[in-house]
Design an enzyme around this catalytic site. Structure first.
Site, PDB file in Angstrom:
ATOM      1  N   ASP A 151     109.203 146.177  96.097  1.00 53.77           N
ATOM      2  CA  ASP A 151     110.592 146.142  95.862  1.00 53.77           C
ATOM      3  C   ASP A 151     110.760 146.624  94.486  1.00 53.77           C
ATOM      4  O   ASP A 151     109.964 146.609  93.564  1.00 53.77           O
ATOM      5  CB  ASP A 151     110.936 144.858  95.933  1.00 53.77           C
ATOM      6  CG  ASP A 151     110.798 144.227  97.069  1.00 53.77           C
ATOM      7  OD1 ASP A 151     110.651 144.909  98.431  1.00 53.77           O
ATOM      8  OD2 ASP A 151     110.803 143.019  97.483  1.00 53.77           O
ATOM      9  N   LYS A 152     111.844 147.275  94.332  1.00 60.47           N
ATOM     10  CA  LYS A 152     112.456 147.626  92.750  1.00 60.47           C
ATOM     11  C   LYS A 152     112.117 146.665  91.691  1.00 60.47           C
ATOM     12  O   LYS A 152     111.586 146.921  90.976  1.00 60.47           O
ATOM     13  CB  LYS A 152     113.768 147.786  92.880  1.00 60.47           C
ATOM     14  CG  LYS A 152     114.421 148.345  91.485  1.00 60.47           C
ATOM     15  CD  LYS A 152     115.893 148.834  91.556  1.00 60.47           C
ATOM     16  CE  LYS A 152     116.444 149.172  90.323  1.00 60.47           C
ATOM     17  NZ  LYS A 152     118.044 149.420  90.274  1.00 60.47           N
TER      18      LYS A 152
END
Length: 336
Positions: A151-152
């Site tokens: 995930d970012k």
């Protein structure tokens, strides 16, 4: 087949770096304008063959095999296709990215991805790792390839393959769950029991709030997470190790929120409940870190890499007095 059509039939050999690549992906690489439907028709009618035999889209290729290429409608030869130019990575960003390499050999790179950098592009996502991979070519001719994602807002170990053959084997390791990914997190509150197995299916949540997942017993996809509390600060917070046995989008975040102990800083899934009152000036960022990756090396042996605690999580460790020098595997006793 007419004489003119026969002249268009081509035979190509699979390259040394293309072993284990699926046939459909091999075509996508060499003939990017050939659609999946067109390829399926050519395979169904036996016009595409591997070593003279019929093949399927999922057939895994081996170096040196011959692939029969029939006349391809609406698909120019590969040399005529000009890939879209990627934006150049400025030297400062490239240098910073190279400094985050934790492991590198002929086949694999393990990168310590910083929080805030998306793995791949998406809606309104201009800056992402996939666009910066040319900075990690080093001595190789080709850019490395993503074989999984983070995930970012999650930091830590991210594996890249340096060849198509390595990518196929690494991807298979993740798909078969041979890869062990251990995450560190700080939770708001202390999970009960102190260690356990979360088996809750997750699905994409309907709505317009962006990519968001939810527990869904009816429509959700099977998802399993093992967790263990390594330390805790009374009832306020806990230092937790997590092992996702499946790799669903936002799985760890959804599962910990479902326990009633969301990951610190995860406002997306817990709102204000993801932030601690009176806990100093802790960064309002997601406290989730891909601490360690253990998986088979494409050429044999094992890759075992650990990412240091990121800067944005250090204040929480200092505030609660957590120990960050742990090198043991908290899930070593689990057998599957």
């Amino acid at each position: 087949m007419s004489e003119s059509e026969k002249k268009q039939v081509e035979t190509r050999l699979v390259g040394d770096d293309e072993g284990e690549v699926r046939l459909d992906r091999w075509f996508k690489r060499h003939y990017p304008l050939l659609s999946h439907i067109q390829l399926q028709k050519l395979l169904r009618t036996g016009q595409v063959r591997v070593d003279g035999k019929r093949a399927e889209a999922s057939t895994r290729l081996l170096p040196g095999q011959s692939v029969r290429i029939p006349p391809l409608p609406d698909a120019p030869p590969p040399d005529a296709v000009r890939p879209k130019a990627r934006p150049e990575v400025d030297e400062r960003a490239a240098k910073e990215l190279r400094a985050r390499v934790l492991f590198r050999d002929h086949d694999v790179i393990v990168l310590d991805k910083p929080a805030g950098l998306a793995t791949q592009g998406g809606t309104n996502q201009v800056k992402h790792l996939d666009a910066m991979l040319d900075a990690l070519k080093f001595e190789a001719e080709g850019r490395p390839k993503l074989v999984h994602r983070l995930d970012k807002d999650t930091s830590g170990c991210l594996v890249l393959a340096r060849s198509a053959a390595a990518a196929a084997k690494l991807t298979a390791a993740f798909r078969s769950r041979e890869a062990r990914k251990i995450y560190w997190a700080v939770t708001v509150g202390v999970p009960k029991p102190m260690k356990g197995r979360i088996d809750l299916p997750v699905a994409k949540e309907a709505g317009t709030r962006g990519e968001r997942m939810t527990v869904d017993e009816d429509e959700g996809v099977h998802a399993i997470t093992y967790y263990t509390v390594l330390e805790h600060a009374h009832k306020q917070a806990a230092f937790v190790a997590l092992w996702p046995r499946t790799g669903r989008t936002h799985q760890l975040r959804v599962h910990m929120a479902a326990l009633g102990t969301p990951i610190l800083g995860d406002g997306k899934y817990a709102g204000q409940g993801a932030f601690l009152e009176g806990a100093g000036e802790l960064p309002r960022q997601l406290h989730l870190h891909a601490r360690r990756i253990i998986l088979p090396h494409p050429r044999g042996g094992v890759i075992d890499v650990t990412a240091p605690l990121p800067k944005h999580m250090r204040p929480a460790w200092d505030y609660f007095g957590f120990e960050d020098k742990r090198k043991d595997d908290p899930f070593a006793e689990l057998e599957f």
